[in-house]
Each structure stands twice: as structure tokens, then as C-alpha cells.
Design a protein around this motif. Structure first.
Motif, PDB file in Angstrom:
ATOM      1  N   ALA A  41      57.092  65.911  68.354  1.00  0.00           N
ATOM      2  CA  ALA A  41      57.315  64.477  67.668  1.00  0.00           C
ATOM      3  C   ALA A  41      56.742  64.698  66.176  1.00  0.00           C
ATOM      4  N   ARG A  42      55.525  65.140  66.245  1.00  0.00           N
ATOM      5  CA  ARG A  42      54.877  65.309  64.731  1.00  0.00           C
ATOM      6  C   ARG A  42      55.844  66.384  63.880  1.00  0.00           C
ATOM      7  N   GLU A  43      56.128  67.643  64.582  1.00  0.00           N
ATOM      8  CA  GLU A  43      57.127  68.578  63.628  1.00  0.00           C
ATOM      9  C   GLU A  43      58.279  68.071  63.457  1.00  0.00           C
ATOM     10  N   MET A  44      59.099  67.282  64.255  1.00  0.00           N
ATOM     11  CA  MET A  44      60.272  66.782  63.999  1.00  0.00           C
ATOM     12  C   MET A  44      60.293  65.694  62.926  1.00  0.00           C
ATOM     13  N   ALA A  45      59.314  64.896  62.972  1.00  0.00           N
ATOM     14  CA  ALA A  45      59.039  63.736  62.108  1.00  0.00           C
ATOM     15  C   ALA A  45      58.769  64.440  60.526  1.00  0.00           C
ATOM     16  N   LYS A  46      58.033  65.657  60.634  1.00  0.00           N
ATOM     17  CA  LYS A  46      57.805  66.058  59.412  1.00  0.00           C
ATOM     18  C   LYS A  46      59.006  66.901  58.592  1.00  0.00           C
ATOM     19  N   GLU A  47      59.817  67.408  59.646  1.00  0.00           N
ATOM     20  CA  GLU A  47      61.009  67.961  59.297  1.00  0.00           C
ATOM     21  C   GLU A  47      61.969  67.060  58.901  1.00  0.00           C
ATOM     22  N   LEU A  48      62.181  65.972  59.474  1.00  0.00           N
ATOM     23  CA  LEU A  48      63.135  64.664  58.937  1.00  0.00           C
ATOM     24  C   LEU A  48      62.518  64.248  57.650  1.00  0.00           C
ATOM     25  N   ALA A  49      61.408  63.968  57.281  1.00  0.00           N
ATOM     26  CA  ALA A  49      60.925  63.523  56.081  1.00  0.00           C
ATOM     27  C   ALA A  49      61.093  64.561  54.970  1.00  0.00           C
ATOM     28  N   SER A  50      60.806  65.762  55.360  1.00  0.00           N
ATOM     29  CA  SER A  50      61.097  66.704  54.300  1.00  0.00           C
ATOM     30  C   SER A  50      62.565  67.035  53.817  1.00  0.00           C
ATOM     31  N   ARG A  51      63.388  67.018  54.906  1.00  0.00           N
ATOM     32  CA  ARG A  51      64.811  67.572  54.670  1.00  0.00           C
ATOM     33  C   ARG A  51      65.573  66.326  54.100  1.00  0.00           C
ATOM     34  N   TYR A  52      65.405  64.954  54.739  1.00  0.00           N
ATOM     35  CA  TYR A  52      66.103  63.757  54.300  1.00  0.00           C
ATOM     36  C   TYR A  52      65.511  62.705  53.406  1.00  0.00           C
ATOM     37  N   GLY A  53      64.170  63.039  53.240  1.00  0.00           N
ATOM     38  CA  GLY A  53      63.341  61.985  52.476  1.00  0.00           C
ATOM     39  C   GLY A  53      63.988  61.431  51.083  1.00  0.00           C
ATOM     40  N   SER A 102      67.989  72.108  62.836  1.00  0.00           N
ATOM     41  CA  SER A 102      66.553  72.056  62.709  1.00  0.00           C
ATOM     42  C   SER A 102      66.046  73.288  62.971  1.00  0.00           C
ATOM     43  N   ASP A 103      65.017  73.601  62.282  1.00  0.00           N
ATOM     44  CA  ASP A 103      64.052  74.769  62.625  1.00  0.00           C
ATOM     45  C   ASP A 103      63.069  74.517  63.560  1.00  0.00           C
ATOM     46  N   VAL A 104      62.568  73.277  63.721  1.00  0.00           N
ATOM     47  CA  VAL A 104      61.766  72.955  64.968  1.00  0.00           C
ATOM     48  C   VAL A 104      62.339  73.083  66.284  1.00  0.00           C
ATOM     49  N   MET A 105      63.729  72.721  66.333  1.00  0.00           N
ATOM     50  CA  MET A 105      64.431  72.620  67.581  1.00  0.00           C
ATOM     51  C   MET A 105      65.807  73.318  67.277  1.00  0.00           C
ATOM     52  N   PRO A 106      65.668  74.565  67.470  1.00  0.00           N
ATOM     53  CA  PRO A 106      66.886  75.267  67.233  1.00  0.00           C
ATOM     54  C   PRO A 106      67.978  75.050  67.979  1.00  0.00           C
ATOM     55  N   LEU A 107      68.171  74.780  69.317  1.00  0.00           N
ATOM     56  CA  LEU A 107      69.047  74.334  69.988  1.00  0.00           C
ATOM     57  C   LEU A 107      69.785  73.190  69.364  1.00  0.00           C
ATOM     58  N   ARG A 108      71.330  73.291  69.382  1.00  0.00           N
ATOM     59  CA  ARG A 108      72.016  72.265  68.745  1.00  0.00           C
ATOM     60  C   ARG A 108      73.042  71.743  69.798  1.00  0.00           C
ATOM     61  N   TRP A 109      73.270  70.548  69.562  1.00  0.00           N
ATOM     62  CA  TRP A 109      74.680  69.725  70.004  1.00  0.00           C
ATOM     63  C   TRP A 109      75.883  70.235  69.511  1.00  0.00           C
TER      64      TRP A 109
END
Length: 312
Positions: A118-130, A64-71
């Protein structure tokens, strides 16, 4: 009678104690392991899967570019892996839009607008995985708590605001899974709430796993829900709990108890989901085993039951 046709799953359970028997295994899943686990759930009759969350405590489970930290996960993009498997198998997968904060449920007053993250993560998810055909919709993991028989008004505001925003992005379907089910009134005021609550599917937790109710009370509650949902012209889904607590850890419930849950609830609903196959059921010899060994016994008992009833 209806078999279970959907389940939640997670990349790392939001409560580390509860997911203690499968978190370590899931973290080490490869792309092939995720493909095998999703195929295993499909083989067991699951056509709908709900990812509990795309992030946890400020760290994302995908690049994620919106949330750079990763599990720390072996699979470089488990979300891509499960959606690709879902495409191949013709499944519907709902993405849990959370958990972004600590504590994980955050604040409805802050997130209900919805919040910028929430807005930014949703936008990223829709763009990346839509592009994935299996990406069927969204799950709001900030759970509705039904108190005194009704949805809190601030939750309805939160859910409606989120739904409006998410539908503009696509995909358009939104799912919630309330707890406090045992207190549902089912009266005209509740029906009015259902009509105003702008989500597509409501999967009520049966609350058997958390030992907050009885089978007799569950039946009466879902009878009230059936009448209310029919009058509100909304589908009625159930979320039956497969787990039992041993201390703070989730373990598979007994086969006998799960069968009774199915027999009580499934005739009254349009679709039966469970919380959850992942971690609590495993096919014997699974290529992607995650959970206690007793999960094999639950799998075998459940599959024997649905086959004996001609449900699979």
C-alpha cells in the motif's frame, strides 16, 4: 432536496459476477471512450468521482513498476485517461487504494500499518499522477463494517494510519464508505469515535440496494447520523445504492425506488453520492455504453426527475 453529485466507477468490477453487464465493455474502452464516459457523468451533475480500485488480485490497472502484472485493457493507461478528462471538466477524483490481495479486502491487521505494498503503490500514484488537478484524494476500499452500532477499533486504527501516510504524500483528502449503517447508535460513544476517526469524508451506504433495511429505517438512521456528525463537527455524506440484484449480477434499480432513496436521504446529508453511475446509468446514444439496456431507462428517469425539481 439534493441531486446526486458523485459516483463510484471501476475499470473492472471487483466481483466479476456483480459487474457482469459492464466489465467486458469497460475493458474495451479507449482513451476517447473514457473521456466520453467521464464527460457523460459530469453532464449528469457528478462533480466527484471515486475509482473503486487501482488494482485487483495482484494486477494493476495502470502501468506500475510496483505491481508489474497488468489487467488486459484496451486503453494503455485508463487512470491517466480519466484524470485527464477530470482535469478538463473540473472534477474531483478519489483513487481507491486497493485491491492488492486475494481475497480483495485483505487483512486490516496486515494493511493497517499501512502494508508495504500500500505504501509503495501510494507513492507511485502520487508521483505518477500528482500533477493532475482532478486528483483530489484517496478512497480506502477496505470497507468499514459497523457492527453493533460502532466502528471496529481495528478499522479506526487502519484508517488513521493510512490517512497519516497518505496526507504526507498528497493529495490530502481521504474518503471512506462504511456498510452496516442501519446499526449506527449515534450516541456519545459513536460521536467520540467520529472525532477520533481521522478521515475527511464518510459516505454511509444506505443499504437499500442490498435489501438490508427499509426507507423508514434509513431515515431514522440518517437522522441519528446528522446529529452525531454535527456534534463531532464532521461533514456527512451518503452513498445511495442504485443497483438491484438479479441472481449475483447488479442491474439498475427502478427509477421510482431511486427517487425515493434521494428524497429520504439527501435532505439530511451534505453530499449525496451513488454506487454507481458507471454500469447502471447510460445516456441514450452514449458513445461509451457500459451496462444493461435498462440503464438507459434509469438515466432518463433520473434526469427527468432532477430537472423537474430544478436540481440540475
Amino acid at each position: 432536496m439534493k441531486r446526486i453529485t458523485g459516483s463510484w466507477f471501476d475499470f473492472y468490477h471487483c466481483n466479476p459476477y456483480e459487474g457482469d453487464t459492464w466489465n467486458a465493455a469497460t475493458q474495451q474502452f479507449s482513451v476517447n471512450d473514457w473521456d466520453a464516459k467521464i464527460a457523460e457523468m459530469a453532464e449528469a451533475g457528478m462533480d466527484t468521482l471515486i475509482l473503486l480500485s487501482v488494482a485487483l488480485h495482484g494486477k494493476a490497472f495502470y502501468p506500475s513498476d510496483v505491481m508489474p502484472l497488468r489487467w488486459d485493457m484496451l486503453c494503455p493507461d485508463p487512470l491517466e485517461a480519466v484524470l485527464t478528462a477530470g482535469d478538463r471538466l473540473g472534477l474531483s477524483i478519489y483513487l481507491g487504494l486497493g485491491f492488492f490481495t486475494t481475497p480483495i479486502m485483505g487483512s486490516l491487521s496486515l494493511e493497517g500499518d499501512p502494508s508495504p505494498i500500500a505504501r509503495e503503490m501510494a507513492k507511485e500514484l502520487a508521483s505518477r499522477y500528482g500533477r493532475h488537478t482532478s486528483f483530489a484524494g484517496w478512497y480506502l476500499p477496505v470497507e468499514a463494517a459497523i457492527y453493533g452500532g460502532y466502528f471496529p477499533e481495528n478499522y479506526i486504527y487502519y484508517a488513521n494510519q493510512m490517512s497519516d501516510f497518505l496526507r504526507a504524500l498528497g493529495p490530502s483528502k481521504v474518503l471512506i464508505a462504511p456498510y452496516g449503517t442501519r446499526s449506527v447508535k449515534g450516541d456519545s460513544a459513536f460521536i467520540t469515535q467520529l472525532r477520533f476517526l481521522d478521515v475527511d469524508y464518510i459516505a454511509y451506504q444506505d443499504e437499500i440496494g442490498v435489501s438490508r433495511t427499509t426507507f423508514e429505517a434509513v431515515r431514522e438512521t440518517f437522522l441519528r447520523l446528522r446529529e452525531a456528525h454535527d456534534l463531532a463537527d464532521k461533514p456527512l455524506w451518503a452513498d445511495i445504492e442504485l443497483f438491484r440484484f438479479q441472481g449475483k449480477v447488479l442491474y439498475p434499480g427502478s427509477v421510482e425506488r431511486i427517487i425515493r432513496q434521494i428524497e429520504v436521504v439527501s435532505p439530511l446529508v451534505d453530499k449525496t453520492l451513488c454506487y454507481q453511475y458507471h454500469g447502471l446509468m447510460n445516456k441514450p446514444g452514449s458513445k461509451a455504453h457500459a451496462g444493461h439496456e435498462s440503464s438507459i431507462e434509469l438515466y432518463q428517469g433520473y434526469m427527468d426527475y432532477v430537472r423537474s425539481k430544478g436540481l440540475l
